[in-house]
Enzyme design. Sequence first.
Site, PDB file in Angstrom:
ATOM      1  N   GLU A   1      -3.295  -9.711   4.510  1.00 34.90           N
ATOM      2  CA  GLU A   1      -4.058  -9.321   5.692  1.00 34.90           C
ATOM      3  C   GLU A   1      -5.233 -10.243   6.019  1.00 34.90           C
ATOM      4  O   GLU A   1      -5.501 -10.536   7.194  1.00 34.90           O
ATOM      5  CB  GLU A   1      -4.579  -7.875   5.530  1.00 34.90           C
ATOM      6  CG  GLU A   1      -3.506  -6.802   5.607  1.00 34.90           C
ATOM      7  CD  GLU A   1      -2.970  -6.405   4.246  1.00 34.90           C
ATOM      8  OE1 GLU A   1      -2.437  -5.295   4.123  1.00 34.90           O
ATOM      9  OE2 GLU A   1      -3.082  -7.231   3.300  1.00 34.90           O
TER      10      GLU A   1
ATOM     11  N   GLU B   1       0.839  -1.204   0.000  1.00 31.72           N
ATOM     12  CA  GLU B   1       0.000   0.000   0.000  1.00 31.72           C
ATOM     13  C   GLU B   1       0.872   1.251   0.000  1.00 31.72           C
ATOM     14  O   GLU B   1       0.538   2.256  -0.642  1.00 31.72           O
ATOM     15  CB  GLU B   1      -0.922  -0.021   1.213  1.00 31.72           C
ATOM     16  CG  GLU B   1      -1.952  -1.138   1.155  1.00 31.72           C
ATOM     17  CD  GLU B   1      -2.621  -1.420   2.492  1.00 31.72           C
ATOM     18  OE1 GLU B   1      -3.758  -1.897   2.484  1.00 31.72           O
ATOM     19  OE2 GLU B   1      -1.990  -1.183   3.540  1.00 31.72           O
TER      20      GLU B   1
END
Length: 256
Positions: free
Chosen positions: A130, A110
């Site tokens: 995640e 990210e």
Amino acid sequence: MTVRLSIDEGVARLVLDRPAKLNALDAEMVNALGDRCREIERSDAGVVILSGAGKAFCAGGDIEAWADESPDAFGRHWVRDGHAVFDALARLRQPVIALLDGHALGGGLELAACADLRIAEAHIKVGQPETGLGIIPGWSGTQRVVQRFGAQVARRMSLFGEVFDAHAALQLGLVDTVVETGAGGDAADAMARAVLSRSPRATELAKMMINAADGEDRARVLEALAGTIAAGSDDLAEGLAAFREKRPPKFRKDDP
């Protein structure tokens, strides 16, 4: 200092420096990254190189930093604070080059997505693990990652747990170029020099307009551009003079 910044000959070098933790981000690092972005924005740098010290670019958010947070604190602070900092990086007026000289996973990918260009060394891997921990990509991993790389690539990483090597990442558009291990620094320097050889003002404006077209902070971009034009006009000088002299302004009327 876990986030180092040096500026030399127009190049801002932003380095994540927590190698013992594979540059995993804790609250201190997130805050420091935000501070460094503010320094860069107001500096004379014309380009930014973002990299990580040690074996990893960034292993994402440090699990120990958020595991004991209450759900409210996690959403209100960890996620929102990280979002604000990542947004600041993505919206810097200077082009940002991410040098992936180590793995970029979760929040690390990210972070790399905030850059304008990603150079990957051949040995690195990228992914979004995640959901395997029971959490979602929280720092725009389902938003900016989708906007910049496509929804299907995000699905493959987040829903199916795929991790891509450098060459697969290149084919999928997750990185822009792949170089041999150890050659990333020279490649990033060459790209930085290419940026600095171009018009600084035109480059800044082009990045702003591309960001606006890409849905990156469109409102602020448009208002900043319009404000710049207005601030450079004779009308502002007359308006300020009239205010100081306590008289009605006499704006010049353009010919029809």
